[in-house]
Design a protein around this motif. Structure first.
Motif, PDB file in Angstrom:
ATOM      1  N   VAL A   1      70.374 -38.433  64.228  1.00 23.61           N
ATOM      2  CA  VAL A   1      71.619 -38.263  64.821  1.00 23.61           C
ATOM      3  C   VAL A   1      72.640 -39.099  63.910  1.00 23.61           C
ATOM      4  CG1 VAL A   1      73.068 -39.013  67.032  1.00 23.61           C
ATOM      5  CG2 VAL A   1      70.690 -38.384  67.066  1.00 23.61           C
ATOM      6  N   PRO A   2      72.393 -40.565  63.739  1.00 20.22           N
ATOM      7  CA  PRO A   2      73.468 -41.210  63.056  1.00 20.22           C
ATOM      8  C   PRO A   2      73.513 -40.483  61.542  1.00 20.22           C
ATOM      9  CG  PRO A   2      71.720 -42.550  63.110  1.00 20.22           C
ATOM     10  CD  PRO A   2      71.449 -41.445  63.934  1.00 20.22           C
ATOM     11  N   LEU A   3      72.591 -40.171  60.833  1.00 18.94           N
ATOM     12  CA  LEU A   3      72.336 -39.580  59.552  1.00 18.94           C
ATOM     13  C   LEU A   3      73.132 -38.467  59.448  1.00 18.94           C
ATOM     14  CD1 LEU A   3      68.576 -40.131  58.430  1.00 18.94           C
ATOM     15  CD2 LEU A   3      70.903 -41.561  57.775  1.00 18.94           C
ATOM     16  N   ILE A   4      73.051 -37.438  60.206  1.00 17.70           N
ATOM     17  CA  ILE A   4      73.936 -36.169  60.317  1.00 17.70           C
ATOM     18  C   ILE A   4      75.129 -36.452  60.633  1.00 17.70           C
ATOM     19  CG2 ILE A   4      73.967 -33.993  61.724  1.00 17.70           C
ATOM     20  CD1 ILE A   4      71.125 -33.888  61.773  1.00 17.70           C
ATOM     21  N   GLY A   5      75.422 -37.394  61.573  1.00 21.16           N
ATOM     22  CA  GLY A   5      76.865 -37.765  61.813  1.00 21.16           C
ATOM     23  C   GLY A   5      77.606 -38.198  60.715  1.00 21.16           C
ATOM     24  N   LEU A   6      77.264 -39.105  59.781  1.00 16.51           N
ATOM     25  CA  LEU A   6      77.663 -39.607  58.714  1.00 16.51           C
ATOM     26  C   LEU A   6      78.089 -38.748  57.573  1.00 16.51           C
ATOM     27  CD1 LEU A   6      78.471 -42.006  57.049  1.00 16.51           C
ATOM     28  CD2 LEU A   6      75.992 -42.373  56.207  1.00 16.51           C
ATOM     29  N   TYR A   7      76.921 -37.691  57.439  1.00 12.02           N
ATOM     30  CA  TYR A   7      77.274 -36.476  56.568  1.00 12.02           C
ATOM     31  C   TYR A   7      78.537 -35.660  57.136  1.00 12.02           C
ATOM     32  CZ  TYR A   7      77.021 -32.140  53.913  1.00 12.02           C
ATOM     33  OH  TYR A   7      77.339 -31.285  53.366  1.00 12.02           O
ATOM     34  N   CYS A   8      78.502 -35.390  58.586  1.00 10.30           N
ATOM     35  CA  CYS A   8      79.664 -34.757  58.849  1.00 10.30           C
ATOM     36  C   CYS A   8      81.015 -35.395  58.578  1.00 10.30           C
ATOM     37  CB  CYS A   8      79.662 -34.420  60.440  1.00 10.30           C
ATOM     38  SG  CYS A   8      78.160 -33.286  60.803  1.00 10.30           S
ATOM     39  N   LEU A   9      81.136 -36.598  58.397  1.00  9.29           N
ATOM     40  CA  LEU A   9      82.044 -37.505  58.291  1.00  9.29           C
ATOM     41  C   LEU A   9      82.425 -37.435  56.627  1.00  9.29           C
ATOM     42  CD1 LEU A   9      81.676 -40.884  60.353  1.00  9.29           C
ATOM     43  CD2 LEU A   9      83.271 -39.023  60.896  1.00  9.29           C
TER      44      LEU A   9
ATOM     45  N   ARG B   1      66.373 -31.824  76.737  1.00  7.33           N
ATOM     46  CA  ARG B   1      65.420 -32.563  75.400  1.00  7.33           C
ATOM     47  C   ARG B   1      65.119 -31.785  74.583  1.00  7.33           C
ATOM     48  NH1 ARG B   1      62.848 -35.299  79.777  1.00  7.33           N
ATOM     49  NH2 ARG B   1      61.039 -34.179  79.204  1.00  7.33           N
ATOM     50  N   ALA B   2      64.687 -30.424  74.890  1.00  6.74           N
ATOM     51  CA  ALA B   2      64.138 -29.801  73.973  1.00  6.74           C
ATOM     52  C   ALA B   2      65.369 -29.003  73.089  1.00  6.74           C
ATOM     53  CB  ALA B   2      63.603 -28.275  74.570  1.00  6.74           C
ATOM     54  N   LEU B   3      66.472 -28.968  73.574  1.00  5.59           N
ATOM     55  CA  LEU B   3      67.501 -28.279  73.024  1.00  5.59           C
ATOM     56  C   LEU B   3      67.935 -29.395  71.991  1.00  5.59           C
ATOM     57  CD1 LEU B   3      69.792 -26.175  72.587  1.00  5.59           C
ATOM     58  CD2 LEU B   3      71.003 -27.159  74.265  1.00  5.59           C
ATOM     59  N   VAL B   4      68.162 -30.384  72.352  1.00  5.81           N
ATOM     60  CA  VAL B   4      68.451 -31.732  71.340  1.00  5.81           C
ATOM     61  C   VAL B   4      67.564 -31.796  70.037  1.00  5.81           C
ATOM     62  CG1 VAL B   4      68.628 -34.039  70.927  1.00  5.81           C
ATOM     63  CG2 VAL B   4      69.795 -33.062  73.157  1.00  5.81           C
ATOM     64  N   ALA B   5      66.172 -31.527  70.329  1.00 10.73           N
ATOM     65  CA  ALA B   5      65.271 -31.468  69.293  1.00 10.73           C
ATOM     66  C   ALA B   5      65.397 -30.403  68.230  1.00 10.73           C
ATOM     67  CB  ALA B   5      63.988 -31.553  69.938  1.00 10.73           C
ATOM     68  N   VAL B   6      65.690 -29.034  68.814  1.00 13.23           N
ATOM     69  CA  VAL B   6      65.628 -27.956  68.154  1.00 13.23           C
ATOM     70  C   VAL B   6      67.022 -28.143  67.257  1.00 13.23           C
ATOM     71  CG1 VAL B   6      66.204 -25.517  68.272  1.00 13.23           C
ATOM     72  CG2 VAL B   6      64.290 -26.525  69.661  1.00 13.23           C
ATOM     73  N   ALA B   7      68.071 -28.709  67.953  1.00 13.29           N
ATOM     74  CA  ALA B   7      69.380 -28.742  67.192  1.00 13.29           C
ATOM     75  C   ALA B   7      69.268 -29.722  65.975  1.00 13.29           C
ATOM     76  CB  ALA B   7      70.437 -29.146  68.099  1.00 13.29           C
ATOM     77  N   LEU B   8      68.735 -30.643  66.327  1.00  9.35           N
ATOM     78  CA  LEU B   8      68.802 -31.731  65.125  1.00  9.35           C
ATOM     79  C   LEU B   8      67.688 -31.271  63.928  1.00  9.35           C
ATOM     80  CD1 LEU B   8      68.167 -35.233  67.197  1.00  9.35           C
ATOM     81  CD2 LEU B   8      70.060 -34.255  65.861  1.00  9.35           C
ATOM     82  N   LEU B   9      66.594 -30.326  64.279  1.00  8.13           N
ATOM     83  CA  LEU B   9      65.683 -30.137  63.408  1.00  8.13           C
ATOM     84  C   LEU B   9      66.088 -28.920  62.635  1.00  8.13           C
ATOM     85  CD1 LEU B   9      62.036 -30.490  64.895  1.00  8.13           C
ATOM     86  CD2 LEU B   9      63.237 -32.068  63.442  1.00  8.13           C
ATOM     87  N   THR B  10      67.367 -28.146  63.168  1.00 11.46           N
ATOM     88  CA  THR B  10      68.092 -27.272  62.726  1.00 11.46           C
ATOM     89  C   THR B  10      69.099 -27.589  61.543  1.00 11.46           C
ATOM     90  OG1 THR B  10      67.682 -25.833  64.457  1.00 11.46           O
ATOM     91  CG2 THR B  10      69.384 -25.056  63.023  1.00 11.46           C
ATOM     92  N   ALA B  11      69.897 -28.601  62.084  1.00 11.69           N
ATOM     93  CA  ALA B  11      70.870 -28.994  61.428  1.00 11.69           C
ATOM     94  C   ALA B  11      70.538 -29.632  60.051  1.00 11.69           C
ATOM     95  CB  ALA B  11      71.555 -30.210  61.929  1.00 11.69           C
TER      96      ALA B  11
END
Length: 451
Positions: free
Chosen positions: A77-85, A124-134
């Protein structure tokens, strides 16, 4: 005579400004590379679920997700957020380039969650899928297909050695007990996961270019391929052996298809190949598949999966439009409510049935259509760059193995499962027009822009 203000600035300052900007760009590019690499490899590791001490009898740990796996997922979560910034424009352009079919599927997923029997489990499953997709998607969009597949290959080499060493050091965890006694699962949760992962990675490690002389890295590649063959045999996974055979045949068949001139003619050849493959599978290979299954003490339904499907199919028609809730039938307690067998069925053993149960029939058809369209598009393409052409073959094989494996295994698509990152990377189609939207694409991006 008019003179600009800049002419009165110190000469030294004018001389060092361009260098300072160049150094800043280098440092920023290095930071982005480190950040995306961390996101990429964490996503891959989390998807596999490999960890120390997973129970040898999978029923002892049903429904349990080790805390380190949860922490790995949340660290994204924080790593993807940092890249988006750091690169917001690239992220926005990536979202805008998404297929409309993917957007429709996303809407169907949210609709299924709204009507889910367990909204919390679906979210919960949607969050997991979204993170592993991003993670894999951002890496693929930044560095192109060839570079991404090479990074996947490095991960595949490492995991081959890790699983062999883990099995040798901790056989009490790596070798299964119970109904699967004697079958090796390595650091994975179940031996079927090891088999699928090994089959896909064997194809992934096939040499990208002709080798005139062997390097140490090439020796590692071949050693890892040999280890994956050993792991498939030790796992006694008949599904993995069938998938591996099909994958190798398609990989080398694609090299033949790519030689034909003209996309229309290649499309005709692909359709003809599909028809021929269907005939061969239905007539000749069924006997081979039966022999492989019997050699592992199973029938052609691969561990009685048809008994599960007979009980699940009527449930699809009870909620045909929205399903029971995204990823709901990945929950063991839900399976226990609806499936009654002499043995505990913890999985639907069929991704298409699972998708129809989770998100409904329309969404399942749309998603499958999207995957098939991407598969045909990649099969009929013929890049001039040799490395990219070989990478396209591997993308085709991965997608095809996912589509075929989905008939006998659950969670092959739209699930935080072992090969989902591989599927995301293979399905992604970002051509030169994507990188052309940026003023200064990276050297890697420019090299693989057509990927």
């Amino acid at each position: 005579m008019s003179t600009s203000f800049d002419s009165y600035q110190p000469i030294g300052l004018q001389r060092h400004r361009p260098r300072a900007r160049a150094q800043y760009r280098i440092r920023r590019e290095t930071l982005v590379r480190i950040l995306l690499s961390a996101i990429f490899y964490i996503s891959l590791w989390r998807a596999t679920g490999m960890w120390y001490g997973l129970p040898a009898d999978f029923q002892e740990g049903v429904g349990k997700d080790p805390m380190p796996m949860r922490l790995l997922l949340m660290s994204l979560v924080p790593l993807i957020g940092l890249y988006c910034l750091l690169e917001p424009r690239r992220v926005v352009e990536l979202l805008r380039s998404a297929s409309p079919l993917v957007g429709i599927v996303c809407l169907c997923v949210f609709l299924s969650i709204a009507f889910s029997v367990s909204v919390t489990a679906s979210l919960r499953a949607l969050v997991a899928v979204a993170l592993l997709t991003a993670g894999p998607l951002l890496y693929r969009a930044r560095y192109g297909a060839v570079d991404t597949f090479e990074s996947l290959a490095k991960f595949a080499i490492a995991t081959a050695f890790i699983n062999i060493l883990y099995t040798a050091a901790f056989p009490r965890f790596a070798v299964m007990r119970g109904s699967y006694a004697g079958m090796v699962k390595g650091a994975f949760y179940h031996k079927n996961m090891l088999g699928q992962f090994s089959a896909a990675n064997f194809i992934l490690l096939l040499p990208a270019l002709p080798m005139w002389r062997l390097r140490y890295y090439d020796l590692l590649r071949w050693a890892a391929m040999l280890l994956y063959l050993v792991l498939i045999v030790l796992a006694k996974s008949s599904t993995a052996i069938i998938l591996l055979s099909i994958g190798v045949a398609v990989y080398y068949g694609m090299s033949w298809i790519q030689r034909f001139p003209g996309r229309i003619f290649r499309s005709f050849v692909v359709l003809l190949a599909f028809a021929l493959l269907g005939f061969v599978v239905s007539v000749a290979l069924m006997g081979v598949a039966q022999a492989i299954a019997e050699s592992f003490g199973k029938d052609l339904t691969l561990s009685g999966r048809t008994n599960v499907w007979e009980q699940l199919l009527p449930l699809i028609y009870e909620r045909p439009l929205t399903g029971w809730g995204f990823a709901l039938f990945r929950q063991p307690d839900i399976m226990e409510q609806y499936v009654r067998l002499t043995w505990d069925a913890q999985s639907t053993h069929n991704t298409y049935i699972e998708l129809a149960l989770n998100i409904g029939i329309p969404a399942t058809i749309i998603w499958t259509s999207f995957v098939v369209v991407r598969l045909v598009a990649k099969m009929t393409s013929s890049p001039l760059n040799q490395a990219l052409a070989i990478t396209k073959r591997k993308e085709v094989v991965i997608i095809l193995l996912i589509l075929i494996g989905a008939f006998t295994e659950a969670g092959m698509m739209l699930a935080p499962f072992i090969l989902w990152p591989h599927t995301v990377i293979a399905l992604t189609s970002l051509g030169p027009e994507f990188l052309s939207r940026f003023r200064k694409p990276t050297q890697a991006g420019a090299q693989h822009a057509s990927g």
